[in-house]
Scaffold this active site. Structure first.
Site, short mmCIF file in Angstrom:
data_model
loop_
_atom_site.label_atom_id
_atom_site.label_comp_id
_atom_site.label_asym_id
_atom_site.label_seq_id
_atom_site.Cartn_x
_atom_site.Cartn_y
_atom_site.Cartn_z
N ASP A 220 -50.41 -7.37 -0.79
CA ASP A 220 -49.56 -6.46 -2.34
C ASP A 220 -50.09 -6.38 -3.14
O ASP A 220 -50.80 -5.38 -3.44
CB ASP A 220 -48.17 -7.58 -2.56
CG ASP A 220 -46.96 -6.90 -2.80
OD1 ASP A 220 -46.97 -5.48 -3.14
OD2 ASP A 220 -46.20 -7.75 -3.20
N ASP A 221 -50.21 -7.62 -4.09
CA ASP A 221 -51.29 -6.82 -5.60
C ASP A 221 -52.00 -8.23 -5.30
O ASP A 221 -52.28 -8.92 -6.56
CB ASP A 221 -49.77 -7.33 -6.31
CG ASP A 221 -49.40 -6.04 -6.61
OD1 ASP A 221 -49.71 -4.76 -6.76
OD2 ASP A 221 -47.72 -6.45 -6.23
N HIS B 166 -50.70 -2.32 -2.39
CA HIS B 166 -50.71 -1.87 -4.37
C HIS B 166 -51.85 -1.20 -4.51
O HIS B 166 -52.42 -2.26 -5.09
CB HIS B 166 -49.47 -1.99 -5.03
CG HIS B 166 -48.18 -2.36 -4.66
ND1 HIS B 166 -47.71 -1.30 -4.42
CD2 HIS B 166 -47.49 -3.32 -3.85
CE1 HIS B 166 -46.20 -1.54 -3.91
NE2 HIS B 166 -46.30 -2.91 -3.20
N HIS C 250 -49.41 -3.51 3.34
CA HIS C 250 -48.99 -3.92 2.58
C HIS C 250 -49.63 -3.68 1.25
O HIS C 250 -50.22 -4.97 0.19
CB HIS C 250 -47.21 -4.27 2.56
CG HIS C 250 -46.90 -4.52 0.78
ND1 HIS C 250 -45.40 -5.08 1.12
CD2 HIS C 250 -46.79 -4.55 -0.07
CE1 HIS C 250 -44.79 -5.57 -0.01
NE2 HIS C 250 -45.07 -4.93 -1.12
N GLU D 288 -36.65 -8.65 -0.78
CA GLU D 288 -37.70 -9.28 -1.43
C GLU D 288 -37.51 -10.23 -2.92
O GLU D 288 -36.61 -11.12 -2.05
CB GLU D 288 -39.05 -8.16 -1.94
CG GLU D 288 -39.23 -9.19 -3.19
CD GLU D 288 -41.19 -8.28 -4.08
OE1 GLU D 288 -40.40 -7.00 -4.46
OE2 GLU D 288 -41.91 -8.58 -4.14
N HIS E 243 -40.32 -1.35 0.14
CA HIS E 243 -39.05 -2.27 -0.30
C HIS E 243 -37.67 -2.39 -0.48
O HIS E 243 -37.45 -2.33 -0.82
CB HIS E 243 -40.04 -2.91 -1.97
CG HIS E 243 -41.86 -2.77 -2.11
ND1 HIS E 243 -42.49 -1.84 -1.31
CD2 HIS E 243 -42.33 -3.83 -2.68
CE1 HIS E 243 -43.82 -1.82 -1.76
NE2 HIS E 243 -43.74 -3.11 -2.25
N1 HPA Z 1 -42.58 -5.72 -5.74
C1 HPA Z 1 -42.26 -3.90 -5.84
N2 HPA Z 1 -42.69 -3.50 -6.44
C2 HPA Z 1 -43.81 -3.32 -6.40
C3 HPA Z 1 -44.71 -4.67 -5.74
C4 HPA Z 1 -43.36 -5.44 -5.07
O1 HPA Z 1 -44.12 -6.61 -4.64
N3 HPA Z 1 -45.24 -4.67 -5.76
C5 HPA Z 1 -46.22 -3.40 -6.90
N4 HPA Z 1 -44.70 -2.50 -6.98
ZN ZN Z 2 -45.31 -4.61 -2.80
#
Ligand code: HPA
Ligand code: ZN
Length: 337
Positions: free
Chosen positions: A275-276, A16, A14, A197, A194
């Site tokens: 994630d990011d 991006h 996971h 969350e 997703h």
């Molecule tokens: N959630 C939803 N969209 C996203 C995320 C996330 O954690 N990171 C980058 N786009």
């Molecule tokens: Zn994500």
């Protein structure tokens, strides 16, 4: 334990790629492309990275992506991430990209995918890191826009393993994308989304029943629905959990409150991911280290988190077996608690 974590062979599911844009590369690309950033300095950009929910992050994240213009920019972005993978002992990674973030700015789909894909191939050859590419639809945009994006992807199907669904979860449940996910599956693509969350557990149920996902991205809100938790354990549906992301976006107040080990103890196929990482304070090692500090997992639990990721990855039998063997060897060499 920290040494154990750094050496642990890892699999990331996971990530991006636009979320790996570090402020220093953002400044370099802005200069290269003659773009003015809303930040005076690299430190100024980092200072702006305070979020109170998913949307407050997405606004800054989409703005940062504006510096990505040429194929070389996408290559450099992906290559920088792969070097971080090497440093963190990530053996295999499955990365998301958001073509609509770029095509909306007039960047060609082909520019985006070519740059990312060539970096991944070079990473395989020169760094020994295997990878898969997953194209995400932005869920705040229309079904029609998603179909249009899938059309752009058709000449590149051999380069894509699957499709995903990201961006603002609240107000954009999975049902809107049922038909485009059906078409993608008919083309031979895997699906992930997703769900759970910030959104309710019902989004997880819908991602599974309507979008037929092979994995749920995040999924930590499953605890709102104890019957769902049981089903996730019974079916071994993987959840790609992102601990540092969840703290930065206030899904949990503190890492001590994170539920990943509870879910692991209940037998769910939970995994650790970044994630990011450029926005949330760290890559794979940082996520494991933060969990270790707050929740004191055993070495066996940390290995199980990686074992789950190997099981959940989109890999052929032999490649999966090689990763399991590698982890077994690591456990024999380093596994005494
Ligand atoms: N959630 C939803 N969209 C996203 C995320 C996330 O954690 N990171 C980058 N786009
Ligand atoms: Zn994500």
């Amino acid at each position: 334990m920290e040494d154990f974590i750094r050496r642990l062979p890892k699999v990331e599911l996971h990530l991006h790629i636009e979320g790996t844009l570090e402020p220093d590369l953002m400044f370099e690309l802005a200069e290269r492309n003659g773009i003015t950033l809303p930040y005076a300095s690299i430190e100024d950009a980092r200072d702006a990275y305070h979020f109170h929910n998913l949307q407050s992050f997405l606004d800054i994240y989409y703005q940062g992506a504006n510096v990505l213009i040429t194929e070389r920019d996408f290559f450099d972005l992906t290559w920088s991430y792969l070097l971080r993978c090497k440093a963190d002992n990530v053996m295999h990674t499955e990365i998301f990209f958001d073509p609509q973030t770029h095509t909306a700015r007039g960047i060609d789909f082909d520019t985006v995918i070519n740059g990312i894909y060539h970096a991944l191939r070079q990473g395989e050859k020169e760094l020994g890191i295997s990878s898969q590419l997953i194209m995400c639809f932005l869920r705040h945009l229309s079904e029609e826009a998603a179909f249009d994006t899938l059309e752009h992807a058709k000449p590149h199907l051999h380069r894509l393993k699957g499709i995903g669904l990201d961006s603002s979860e609240l107000g954009h449940p999975p049902a809107k994308f049922t038909r485009v996910f059906n078409e993608a599956r008919a083309l031979g693509l895997k699906t992930v989304a997703h769900a759970g969350e910030e959104g309710p557990a019902s989004n997880i149920r819908d991602a599974i029943s309507l979008l037929h996902v092979s994995r749920v991205d995040h999924g930590v809100q499953c605890v709102q629905d104890p019957e769902l938790v049981k089903e996730l354990a019974d079916t071994q549906m993987p959840l790609t959990v992102c601990p540092l992301s969840n703290i930065k976006l206030r899904v949990f107040d503190r890492m001590e409150d994170h539920n990943i080990l509870d879910l692991l103890n209940k037998g769910l196929c939970v995994t650790v991911n970044s994630d990011d990482p450029a926005f949330f304070g760290g890559y794979m090692n940082d996520n494991f280290l933060a969990l270790n500090q707050a929740l004191s997992p055993s070495k066996a639990q940390l290995v199980q988190l990686t074992r789950n990721a190997i099981n959940a990855a989109f890999l052929e039998k032999d490649a999966r077996q090689t990763l399991h063997q590698n982890l077994d060897d690591f456990w024999v060499a380093h596994g005494i608690d």
